[in-house]
Motif scaffolding. Sequence first.
Motif, PDB file in Angstrom:
ATOM      1  N   ARG A   1       0.850  -1.184   0.000  1.00  0.00           N
ATOM      2  CA  ARG A   1       0.000   0.000   0.000  1.00  0.00           C
ATOM      3  C   ARG A   1       0.895   1.247   0.000  1.00  0.00           C
ATOM      4  NH1 ARG A   1      -4.683  -0.773   4.523  1.00  0.00           N
ATOM      5  NH2 ARG A   1      -2.881  -0.665   5.928  1.00  0.00           N
TER       6      ARG A   1
ATOM      7  N   ASN B   1     -13.890   0.366  10.540  1.00  0.00           N
ATOM      8  CA  ASN B   1     -12.804   1.005   9.803  1.00  0.00           C
ATOM      9  C   ASN B   1     -13.138   1.177   8.324  1.00  0.00           C
ATOM     10  OD1 ASN B   1     -11.034   1.533  11.852  1.00  0.00           O
ATOM     11  ND2 ASN B   1      -9.851  -0.346  11.623  1.00  0.00           N
TER      12      ASN B   1
ATOM     13  N   LEU C   1      -8.904  -7.986  16.635  1.00  0.00           N
ATOM     14  CA  LEU C   1      -8.657  -7.256  15.394  1.00  0.00           C
ATOM     15  C   LEU C   1      -9.913  -6.432  15.123  1.00  0.00           C
ATOM     16  CD1 LEU C   1      -7.097 -10.175  13.312  1.00  0.00           C
ATOM     17  CD2 LEU C   1      -5.895  -8.359  14.559  1.00  0.00           C
ATOM     18  N   LEU C   2      -9.856  -5.599  14.111  1.00  0.00           N
ATOM     19  CA  LEU C   2     -11.060  -4.827  13.772  1.00  0.00           C
ATOM     20  C   LEU C   2     -11.253  -4.948  12.265  1.00  0.00           C
ATOM     21  CD1 LEU C   2     -13.293  -3.177  14.952  1.00  0.00           C
ATOM     22  CD2 LEU C   2     -11.936  -1.132  14.644  1.00  0.00           C
ATOM     23  N   LEU C   3     -11.889  -6.052  11.871  1.00  0.00           N
ATOM     24  CA  LEU C   3     -11.997  -6.375  10.454  1.00  0.00           C
ATOM     25  C   LEU C   3     -13.435  -6.240   9.984  1.00  0.00           C
ATOM     26  CD1 LEU C   3      -9.845  -9.638  10.558  1.00  0.00           C
ATOM     27  CD2 LEU C   3      -9.062  -7.310  10.073  1.00  0.00           C
TER      28      LEU C   3
ATOM     29  N   PHE D   1      -7.076 -10.598   8.140  1.00  0.00           N
ATOM     30  CA  PHE D   1      -6.210  -9.474   8.495  1.00  0.00           C
ATOM     31  C   PHE D   1      -5.406  -8.961   7.301  1.00  0.00           C
ATOM     32  CE2 PHE D   1      -2.167  -7.663   9.886  1.00  0.00           C
ATOM     33  CZ  PHE D   1      -2.622  -6.659  10.704  1.00  0.00           C
TER      34      PHE D   1
ATOM     35  N   GLN E   1      -7.434  -7.327   4.594  1.00  0.00           N
ATOM     36  CA  GLN E   1      -7.871  -5.972   4.937  1.00  0.00           C
ATOM     37  C   GLN E   1      -6.717  -4.972   4.952  1.00  0.00           C
ATOM     38  OE1 GLN E   1     -11.183  -5.566   7.353  1.00  0.00           O
ATOM     39  NE2 GLN E   1     -10.601  -3.624   8.250  1.00  0.00           N
ATOM     40  N   THR E   2      -5.574  -5.370   5.533  1.00  0.00           N
ATOM     41  CA  THR E   2      -4.470  -4.406   5.663  1.00  0.00           C
ATOM     42  C   THR E   2      -3.608  -4.347   4.410  1.00  0.00           C
ATOM     43  OG1 THR E   2      -3.056  -6.067   6.697  1.00  0.00           O
ATOM     44  CG2 THR E   2      -4.330  -4.648   8.171  1.00  0.00           C
TER      45      THR E   2
ATOM     46  N   THR F   1      -7.176   2.261   3.494  1.00  0.00           N
ATOM     47  CA  THR F   1      -7.613   2.651   4.836  1.00  0.00           C
ATOM     48  C   THR F   1      -7.316   4.117   5.097  1.00  0.00           C
ATOM     49  OG1 THR F   1      -7.660   1.892   7.116  1.00  0.00           O
ATOM     50  CG2 THR F   1      -5.518   2.107   6.129  1.00  0.00           C
TER      51      THR F   1
ATOM     52  N   GLN G   1      -3.827   5.107   3.259  1.00  0.00           N
ATOM     53  CA  GLN G   1      -3.110   4.062   2.529  1.00  0.00           C
ATOM     54  C   GLN G   1      -4.001   3.585   1.399  1.00  0.00           C
ATOM     55  OE1 GLN G   1       0.014   2.820   3.181  1.00  0.00           O
ATOM     56  NE2 GLN G   1       0.387   3.956   5.078  1.00  0.00           N
TER      57      GLN G   1
ATOM     58  N   GLY H   1       0.708  -3.894   4.163  1.00  0.00           N
ATOM     59  CA  GLY H   1       0.032  -2.627   4.375  1.00  0.00           C
ATOM     60  C   GLY H   1       0.914  -1.416   4.167  1.00  0.00           C
TER      61      GLY H   1
END
Lengths: 443, 443
Positions: free
Chosen positions: A185, A229, A270-272, A278, A281-282, A287, A317, A386
Amino acid sequence: MDIKYFFSTLKSLIALKSVSSDINCKDQILKSAEWLKNYFITNGYSSKLYQLAEANPLVFAESKVSDMAKTVLIYGHYDVAAADDQSGWISDPFTLTERENKLYARGIADDKGQFFIHLSAISKLITEKNLKVNVKIILEGNEEVENPHFEDFIKTHKQLLAADLVLISDGPGVGGLPTIEASLRAGFDLTLIYKTTNTPLHIGIYGGGIPNAAHEMMLILSKLINENNEIKIPGFYNDVDIVKVNEKESCLKLVPNESVFIKSLGLKALLLKPGNSFYLQTGLQPTIQVTGFKSGHIDDGYGATVPNLAEVKIDVQLVKSQQPEKIISLIKDFIKAETPTYISYDLSISDSGIPVKVDISKPIFVKIQKLIKAAYGKEAYIRYVGGSIPVVAVFQKILNTEPLVLSLANEDSNEHGPNENLNIDIINKAFKFSYLFFSSEVF
Amino acid sequence: MDIKYFFSTLKSLIALKSVSSDINCKDQILKSAEWLKNYFITNGYSSKLYQLAEANPLVFAESKVSDMAKTVLIYGHYDVAAADDQSGWISDPFTLTERENKLYARGIADDKGQFFIHLSAISKLITEKNLKVNVKIILEGNEEVENPHFEDFIKTHKQLLAADLVLISDGPGVGGLPTIEASLRAGFDLTLIYKTTNTPLHIGIYGGGIPNAAHEMMLILSKLINENNEIKIPGFYNDVDIVKVNEKESCLKLVPNESVFIKSLGLKALLLKPGNSFYLQTGLQPTIQVTGFKSGHIDDGYGATVPNLAEVKIDVQLVKSQQPEKIISLIKDFIKAETPTYISYDLSISDSGIPVKVDISKPIFVKIQKLIKAAYGKEAYIRYVGGSIPVVAVFQKILNTEPLVLSLANEDSNEHGPNENLNIDIINKAFKFSYLFFSSEVF
């Protein structure tokens, strides 16, 4: 490979304290560049140093097979991080030391040892007259510090550096295997300042009757990013490259046990977004994250005024196919639309990097995976990262060359920390891969 | 009143530099207390000094008419703010000076001159044997700094201070008229800290996949307070005292021109719940306001981590009938319910004050307004004040006595600033009111 030869040759390069952040190491930096040029010439390459104003010399080397062969450009860096606090080191950081199947020294993993694995394989192939691809090598002396001139150098030396693939071996792999960093990213930072009036006003007398800069900022931020997020800016996700099934699978492999992974980060969760892993998402989703927020009285005790200023710093990102300019424009429109007219605001935006993603289903990556399997017994992990490695985006942007970011070091190589090391088994397997790679027609 | 007598008598009290924040003025503080005691005794009151540990003396005085008469307790303070920066003063701050129909000096408005207006009227009535109410006077020497012992003193001297009304004249009136401060909000401060993990994590690698303390804090805050500064905590407004029609009207009178008022505060807009006027909202409605917020990298440049900590400081102002303990309990429940389980949090709460509101439709206030009209030609403004004057709540809580906060000074009296002043017309009118008040049966 003959690890004794690897050890004895690299030992003298390791001994040069090429700490780019330390002005007192300038002499050792220059000696390192000379050492490398001599190494190349001695081993049958052509080589040249490029002196850049206000930066350390670039070492360029080339070994050409034919005009018909494909060309691989290896990027590496011969400067190293400082090793000031030697208290954690068991042996001297600048004396290459073998201990319990590992080689220890500052720079053995980051990055002298890693690029030297490729150099060792290529040198052997030159001697054996069995090199199958044209090789170009560019070794930088400013990777650990800013190098404002490197991008310009690439721009002005496009022909010199032209290649079909850029190979970068830096950073640790996963679980004794190498990893291919298939995406990176990149993006930009922004600062948004909200102002309601020139001075804070008495909290008791005015509180609740006038705009509060902290409230206004948190209200717009709460509209920008939700509990998952997810970014609520209209159009933000429009251009995001579609995640393929094999990419989803690669991401899952990197976190075999989510609860262990969560604990290792010191988190409770985590916050997915539901359905995302993970790394998906990252690594493969853009984000927007607040990295700093201040407003009002932030010292001990309590301030007695309604904050008139609030400042937020935000990191954005992006992933492949998102254009920074377009995203910046969407963010500007969002802030304009969502900021009440009674607020004055100021928005500043940093330079933007470019996100990178390679298609690992392409034939060349399939062939590379076969070679890795031949050397390691297993295919490389695919990692969607990420963070950004700016040099990768620079090569892709300017040279339009596919990047192969292949991290070879063991996971516990402790780069930048004390007792930086490379596992000897890893060196041998990585050498085997490199030897196969440069003696095969991978393209 | 004979302004020459007022001037010549007060001049010697003004000359004593009773700056309570300056340890070098201790001697002048003590002399001021002695001066006042002597003034009282000379003028027919009984008087006594109370020496408090770690605080300046309290001057108490009394003039009793009969056991049948009602009792008024006057509270004032003889200490003054510093006048260190004398550059702004046209005349010496501690030399009472007459110029263009005004008296200038530090303390002339805040508060020596204001309480001395009442003393002058009462002294005259004692001489004329025309005093109609029992008078008690308590003059403090620590109003401009903290006085940790004053509340204790009141608690242990309930009988001494027992009265039917506490009269406090301090602060400026509006437009040449006195104001009755008919309500004072009060409440508490709180600090809420959110923590996701022990360390910040790399913004690129982890951003978007893990909880961000700044985001989590702003999400809960955005649920706590909406765009109209309304508080969304269930039950928060339940006990708020109903605003009466005459109170609504009084609030409107204080802002005859809203756009002028907005400009005077340097704002572009107020932020009122539809239908509310500024003073109705800030004086008669409770509010929750962020006074400070910090999270992540707040210095220049950009931090490269996901914030693991966020800290918010919040000021809570309550109005009459709201119980601080009950509101604190609602806030605790709200934070517990709205904070995700993956966040650790810490909540600390300051001591709480008690909100005050008087019913200005009571006969005594109606009579007071008549006396004000007789003295000034117009009734006093009624102000519902957002901030707290702790001493008022203390008197109400401990003595259970109705407060009359009647600000007599001119609007431009510049208390705490240079050239603090009292308009001579205002002094004369205020004296006339005070003389009428203490010679009438107002109860």
